[in-house]
Design a protein around this motif. Structure first.
Motif, PDB file in Angstrom:
ATOM      1  N   ILE A  94     -52.975  -3.534 -11.338  1.00  0.00           N
ATOM      2  CA  ILE A  94     -54.042  -3.091 -11.363  1.00  0.00           C
ATOM      3  C   ILE A  94     -54.531  -3.681 -12.739  1.00  0.00           C
ATOM      4  CG2 ILE A  94     -53.545  -0.987 -13.265  1.00  0.00           C
ATOM      5  CD1 ILE A  94     -51.149  -0.430 -11.772  1.00  0.00           C
ATOM      6  N   ARG A  95     -55.861  -3.511 -13.467  1.00  0.00           N
ATOM      7  CA  ARG A  95     -56.702  -3.847 -13.564  1.00  0.00           C
ATOM      8  C   ARG A  95     -56.904  -2.882 -14.728  1.00  0.00           C
ATOM      9  NH1 ARG A  95     -61.707  -2.982 -12.044  1.00  0.00           N
ATOM     10  NH2 ARG A  95     -61.430  -5.040 -10.288  1.00  0.00           N
ATOM     11  N   LEU A  96     -56.509  -3.925 -16.370  1.00  0.00           N
ATOM     12  CA  LEU A  96     -56.658  -2.983 -17.395  1.00  0.00           C
ATOM     13  C   LEU A  96     -57.669  -3.147 -18.666  1.00  0.00           C
ATOM     14  CD1 LEU A  96     -52.792  -3.662 -18.989  1.00  0.00           C
ATOM     15  CD2 LEU A  96     -53.633  -1.390 -18.231  1.00  0.00           C
ATOM     16  N   LYS A  97     -57.465  -2.063 -19.005  1.00  0.00           N
ATOM     17  CA  LYS A  97     -58.969  -2.117 -20.148  1.00  0.00           C
ATOM     18  C   LYS A  97     -59.246  -1.277 -21.727  1.00  0.00           C
ATOM     19  CE  LYS A  97     -62.656  -1.875 -16.791  1.00  0.00           C
ATOM     20  NZ  LYS A  97     -64.623  -2.053 -16.434  1.00  0.00           N
ATOM     21  N   ILE A  98     -58.308  -2.524 -22.750  1.00  0.00           N
ATOM     22  CA  ILE A  98     -58.110  -1.680 -23.386  1.00  0.00           C
ATOM     23  C   ILE A  98     -59.212  -0.469 -24.166  1.00  0.00           C
ATOM     24  CG2 ILE A  98     -57.203  -2.349 -25.384  1.00  0.00           C
ATOM     25  CD1 ILE A  98     -55.233  -2.143 -22.940  1.00  0.00           C
ATOM     26  N   ILE A  99     -59.387   0.430 -24.739  1.00  0.00           N
ATOM     27  CA  ILE A  99     -59.843   1.016 -25.420  1.00  0.00           C
ATOM     28  C   ILE A  99     -59.777   1.280 -26.864  1.00  0.00           C
ATOM     29  CG2 ILE A  99     -61.959   1.019 -23.054  1.00  0.00           C
ATOM     30  CD1 ILE A  99     -60.877   4.528 -23.235  1.00  0.00           C
ATOM     31  N   SER A 100     -60.867   2.363 -27.463  1.00  0.00           N
ATOM     32  CA  SER A 100     -60.099   3.061 -29.055  1.00  0.00           C
ATOM     33  C   SER A 100     -60.957   4.260 -28.477  1.00  0.00           C
ATOM     34  CB  SER A 100     -60.178   1.911 -30.080  1.00  0.00           C
ATOM     35  OG  SER A 100     -61.827   1.878 -30.069  1.00  0.00           O
ATOM     36  N   ASP A 101     -61.725   4.568 -27.740  1.00  0.00           N
ATOM     37  CA  ASP A 101     -62.466   5.665 -27.228  1.00  0.00           C
ATOM     38  C   ASP A 101     -62.916   6.102 -26.430  1.00  0.00           C
ATOM     39  OD1 ASP A 101     -64.679   7.565 -27.820  1.00  0.00           O
ATOM     40  OD2 ASP A 101     -65.940   6.754 -29.335  1.00  0.00           O
ATOM     41  N   GLU A 102     -62.556   6.931 -26.312  1.00  0.00           N
ATOM     42  CA  GLU A 102     -61.996   7.629 -24.790  1.00  0.00           C
ATOM     43  C   GLU A 102     -63.376   7.823 -23.599  1.00  0.00           C
ATOM     44  OE1 GLU A 102     -63.638  11.579 -27.058  1.00  0.00           O
ATOM     45  OE2 GLU A 102     -62.061   9.776 -27.240  1.00  0.00           O
ATOM     46  N   LYS A 103     -64.824   7.530 -24.645  1.00  0.00           N
ATOM     47  CA  LYS A 103     -66.574   7.530 -23.877  1.00  0.00           C
ATOM     48  C   LYS A 103     -66.168   6.470 -23.690  1.00  0.00           C
ATOM     49  CE  LYS A 103     -67.970  10.880 -28.562  1.00  0.00           C
ATOM     50  NZ  LYS A 103     -68.504  10.213 -28.948  1.00  0.00           N
ATOM     51  N   ALA A 104     -65.604   5.444 -23.626  1.00  0.00           N
ATOM     52  CA  ALA A 104     -65.663   4.226 -22.514  1.00  0.00           C
ATOM     53  C   ALA A 104     -65.600   4.295 -21.640  1.00  0.00           C
ATOM     54  CB  ALA A 104     -64.767   2.865 -23.650  1.00  0.00           C
ATOM     55  N   ILE A 105     -64.169   6.018 -21.307  1.00  0.00           N
ATOM     56  CA  ILE A 105     -64.456   5.651 -19.147  1.00  0.00           C
ATOM     57  C   ILE A 105     -65.545   6.674 -18.937  1.00  0.00           C
ATOM     58  CG2 ILE A 105     -62.839   7.111 -18.397  1.00  0.00           C
ATOM     59  CD1 ILE A 105     -60.610   7.050 -20.674  1.00  0.00           C
ATOM     60  N   PRO A 106     -66.100   5.630 -17.849  1.00  0.00           N
ATOM     61  CA  PRO A 106     -67.186   6.218 -17.295  1.00  0.00           C
ATOM     62  C   PRO A 106     -66.841   7.285 -16.452  1.00  0.00           C
ATOM     63  CG  PRO A 106     -66.557   4.329 -16.467  1.00  0.00           C
ATOM     64  CD  PRO A 106     -65.400   4.479 -17.110  1.00  0.00           C
ATOM     65  N   LYS A 107     -66.711   8.715 -16.898  1.00  0.00           N
ATOM     66  CA  LYS A 107     -66.929  10.124 -15.962  1.00  0.00           C
ATOM     67  C   LYS A 107     -67.296   9.767 -14.969  1.00  0.00           C
ATOM     68  CE  LYS A 107     -68.413  12.695 -20.321  1.00  0.00           C
ATOM     69  NZ  LYS A 107     -69.385  14.100 -20.441  1.00  0.00           N
ATOM     70  N   GLU A 108     -67.898   9.170 -13.619  1.00  0.00           N
ATOM     71  CA  GLU A 108     -68.571   8.783 -12.039  1.00  0.00           C
ATOM     72  C   GLU A 108     -67.178   8.373 -11.555  1.00  0.00           C
ATOM     73  OE1 GLU A 108     -70.305   5.667 -14.153  1.00  0.00           O
ATOM     74  OE2 GLU A 108     -70.201   7.388 -14.680  1.00  0.00           O
ATOM     75  N   ASP A 109     -66.406   7.344 -11.891  1.00  0.00           N
ATOM     76  CA  ASP A 109     -65.280   6.636 -11.780  1.00  0.00           C
ATOM     77  C   ASP A 109     -63.779   8.012 -11.428  1.00  0.00           C
ATOM     78  OD1 ASP A 109     -66.726   3.982 -11.464  1.00  0.00           O
ATOM     79  OD2 ASP A 109     -65.051   3.500 -13.386  1.00  0.00           O
ATOM     80  N   ALA A 110     -63.385   7.540  -9.914  1.00  0.00           N
ATOM     81  CA  ALA A 110     -62.286   9.217 -10.197  1.00  0.00           C
ATOM     82  C   ALA A 110     -61.081   7.730 -10.603  1.00  0.00           C
ATOM     83  CB  ALA A 110     -61.754   8.860  -8.635  1.00  0.00           C
ATOM     84  N   HIS A 111     -60.125   8.837 -11.755  1.00  0.00           N
ATOM     85  CA  HIS A 111     -59.313   8.144 -12.577  1.00  0.00           C
ATOM     86  C   HIS A 111     -58.167   8.935 -12.332  1.00  0.00           C
ATOM     87  CE1 HIS A 111     -60.779   4.549 -13.603  1.00  0.00           C
ATOM     88  NE2 HIS A 111     -62.094   5.372 -14.290  1.00  0.00           N
ATOM     89  N   VAL A 112     -57.151   8.569 -12.483  1.00  0.00           N
ATOM     90  CA  VAL A 112     -55.892  10.064 -12.744  1.00  0.00           C
ATOM     91  C   VAL A 112     -54.837  10.005 -13.344  1.00  0.00           C
ATOM     92  CG1 VAL A 112     -53.213  10.812 -11.491  1.00  0.00           C
ATOM     93  CG2 VAL A 112     -55.030   9.099  -9.697  1.00  0.00           C
TER      94      VAL A 112
END
Length: 374
Positions: free
Chosen positions: A34-52
């Motif tokens: 699994i690739r981890l991405k540490i972020i501090s703002d939910e805006k960094a999550i691409p809306k077009e990607d499928a995540h659970v």
């Protein structure tokens, strides 16, 4: 390869326990491809990607709620790490530590040692886990028919030093103290010594978290396990379950705690199967002017976590007043290597000289050698 976003409250990136959870996440993610991405703002999550789902590492109530709501708008299931899921009526996924059971065990332990006037020290009103502990403390004390009032809870209003100073003015009324974490526990030990309160003779003290500094203080601090690294590991297990079972809304795993008996409770034995059936005085010169005493102790804890075993042995020698040559001889190192490693150690603890390091060791971690014994 799946990508798991980890939304971290910025303050958690400066605290050893939460960094340990992140380490656990990294280890489990690697094993599960699994690739981890540490972020501090939910805006960094691409809306077009499928995540659970997305992991939230946090400690404050408002930040956690805002983060969880933001994730739900993105159709992501929050997995809480660090913050207690019970505080939110179990409406989120997450591995959690049973703090009600922990506080109950701590009180039972103190009562079995003959301690019945117990104070609760260091809770912060905005800290999710501290609120759970505080509720658990009141409930457990009442369940044992022990006296408990609001005045027995010494909250941290932003400065743990003033909180402890306030407690010490009334310490004669108590024979036991439960601190929200080991940082507060060690701070109490140091401050009590300066105030003439003898631990454990006058007061039994319990911390929580099993920090490195709790073993190196004098007396060493009795504490409890809080395995934040394992919380990180378990968060990946929960993520995998959610990914494979779309119909599952949330998954929760409870991690038990154990009491670790040390000198601050006179090494009084803990018998979990034999529960009771009734079921400032701070030396400001010791820390930087712009830091609270509590933050200073957290910095020492971070310094200890950066040290390798050989560095810990060097700290022990420095505390004894050993010369550079004597340290080199005792640890089978060259003088040049000792000087090189000492410079790194200085940076870990924010000191500039061997004399300053020796003062730090003897003031706060005089038993640092215990960290590498056995």
């Amino acid at each position: 390869m799946r990508t798991l976003y980890v939304l971290v409250e910025p303050v958690c990136l400066k605290q050893a326990l939460y960094l340990s959870s992140i380490d656990g996440l990294w280890e489990a993610a690697k094993k599960n491809n699994i690739r981890l991405k540490i972020i501090s703002d939910e805006k960094a999550i691409p809306k077009e990607d499928a995540h659970v789902a997305c992991v939230i590492i946090s400690l404050s109530i408002r930040w956690t709620l805002c983060a969880a709501e933001a994730l739900k708008r993105l159709n992501l299931k929050p997995i809480l790490v660090g913050a207690t899921v019970e505080f939110f009526d179990n409406s989120f996924s997450g591995p959690t530590i049973d703090r009600y059971d922990l506080i109950s065990r701590q009180i039972d332990y103190l009562v079995s040692a003959g301690r019945k006037r117990i104070a609760f020290i260091g809770s912060e009103d905005n800290d999710i886990n501290d609120n759970i502990r505080k509720q658990a403390f009141i409930s457990a004390m009442k369940a044992l028919n022990l006296p408990v009032q609001d005045r027995d809870i010494f909250s941290d209003d932003g400065d743990s030093s003033s909180c402890i100073e306030r407690f010490l003015r009334f310490s004669g009324e108590y024979d036991g103290a439960i601190c929200v974490n080991d940082k507060v526990g060690v701070e109490l030990i140091v401050s009590a010594g300066l105030a003439g309160v003898k631990i454990p003779y006058d007061l039994f003290v319990l911390g929580s978290g099993d920090f490195q500094i709790s073993r190196a203080s004098k007396p060493s601090l009795s504490t409890s396990t809080l395995d934040y690294f394992k919380l990180g590991l378990l968060a990946i297990d929960i993520y995998n379950v959610l990914c494979k079972n779309a119909d599952i809304d949330r998954v929760q795993i409870t991690l038990p705690c154990e009491i670790l008996v040390r000198e601050s409770t006179a090494n009084f034995p803990y018998s979990p199967d034999n529960k009771n059936t009734k079921l400032s005085v701070i030396d400001e010169n010791k820390s930087d002017e712009d830091k609270s005493f509590g933050q200073y102790l957290l910095d020492i804890e971070m310094g200890l976590r950066n040290c390798e075993d050989i560095d810990i042995k060097m700290l022990s020698e420095v505390g004894k007043g050993s010369s550079i040559a004597a340290i080199a001889e005792a640890l089978f190192m060259s003088v040049g290597t000792v000087n090189y490693r000492l410079k790194k150690i200085y940076s870990y603890f924010g000191v500039e000289s061997k004399a300053q390091l020796e003062e730090l060791v003897n003031s706060y971690i005089p038993q640092v050698g215990k960290l590498v014994e056995g």
